[in-house]
Design an enzyme around this catalytic site. Structure first.
Site, PDB file in Angstrom:
ATOM      1  N   ARG A 120      15.321  -3.687 -50.302  1.00 14.97           N
ATOM      2  CA  ARG A 120      15.522  -4.422 -49.060  1.00 14.97           C
ATOM      3  C   ARG A 120      14.411  -5.426 -48.808  1.00 14.97           C
ATOM      4  O   ARG A 120      13.258  -5.173 -49.117  1.00 14.97           O
ATOM      5  CB  ARG A 120      15.673  -3.486 -47.879  1.00 14.97           C
ATOM      6  CG  ARG A 120      14.513  -2.530 -47.705  1.00 14.97           C
ATOM      7  CD  ARG A 120      14.985  -1.248 -47.094  1.00 14.97           C
ATOM      8  NE  ARG A 120      15.098  -0.255 -48.138  1.00 14.97           N
ATOM      9  CZ  ARG A 120      14.859   1.033 -47.980  1.00 14.97           C
ATOM     10  NH1 ARG A 120      14.537   1.508 -46.820  1.00 14.97           N
ATOM     11  NH2 ARG A 120      14.967   1.859 -48.957  1.00 14.97           N
ATOM     12  N   ASP A 144      11.627   0.611 -38.811  1.00 20.18           N
ATOM     13  CA  ASP A 144      12.021   1.895 -38.238  1.00 20.18           C
ATOM     14  C   ASP A 144      11.196   2.195 -36.999  1.00 20.18           C
ATOM     15  O   ASP A 144       9.965   2.113 -37.036  1.00 20.18           O
ATOM     16  CB  ASP A 144      11.821   3.029 -39.245  1.00 20.18           C
ATOM     17  CG  ASP A 144      12.828   2.992 -40.375  1.00 20.18           C
ATOM     18  OD1 ASP A 144      14.019   2.744 -40.105  1.00 20.18           O
ATOM     19  OD2 ASP A 144      12.433   3.218 -41.528  1.00 20.18           O
TER      20      ASP A 144
END
Length: 156
Positions: free
Chosen positions: A96, A101
């Site tokens: 990615r 997060d």
């Protein structure tokens, strides 16, 4: 009286292209969601789960924000999307451009279909704990009742 800003701990990772530049771009964009009060060093780490992919560059930051947790999560996902990450069409643990997060939000616990706080796997992930413990070693996990430094030491 307005609510005082919350402190959110956010983990960042990238393993495609100019990893360092991707992290810096994400950090700048996250800064628009509040005030970045602390930023870890960048950590070069091996992939976890799907091993046949490039190494990651990971970091963490602390964000002072007025956004509630779900709004903050949605804003982080929007940053990922604008930076080229499409979570729908790639493996969950695959390569990615950027991964953002929401790990902790004050001492809040929350379980919804969209968001679990604290992040349910944070205590198993040295690539999350090492940068976070740099910033807030005494921040206590709201359900495990151990500090970030203690959680990291348990993984060593």
């Amino acid at each position: 009286m307005p609510e005082s800003p919350a402190c959110a701990a956010i983990a960042l990772g990238s393993n495609l292209g100019d990893r360092q530049q991707h992290l810096r771009t994400a950090i700048d964009r996250i800064g628009a969601l509040g005030r970045v009060t602390s930023l870890s060093t960048f950590h070069d780490t091996a992939p976890v789960g799907l091993l046949d992919q490039p190494r990651f560059l990971n970091a963490a930051l602390l964000l002072e924000t007025a956004l509630p947790p779900l709004d903050l999560l949605r804003a982080l996902l929007a940053i990922e999307l604008r930076m080229g990450r499409d979570r729908a069409n790639v493996p969950a643990k695959g390569p990615r451009v950027i991964d953002l997060d929401l790990i902790l939000y004050n001492d809040k616990t929350l379980t919804t279909p969209e968001l679990t706080l604290p992040h349910p796997a944070m205590h198993e992930r040295p690539f999350v704990l090492a940068p976070l413990a740099e910033l807030a070693p005494n921040w206590q996990h709201p359900t495990l009742h151990l500090t970030l430094a203690e959680l990291l030491a348990r993984l060593s």
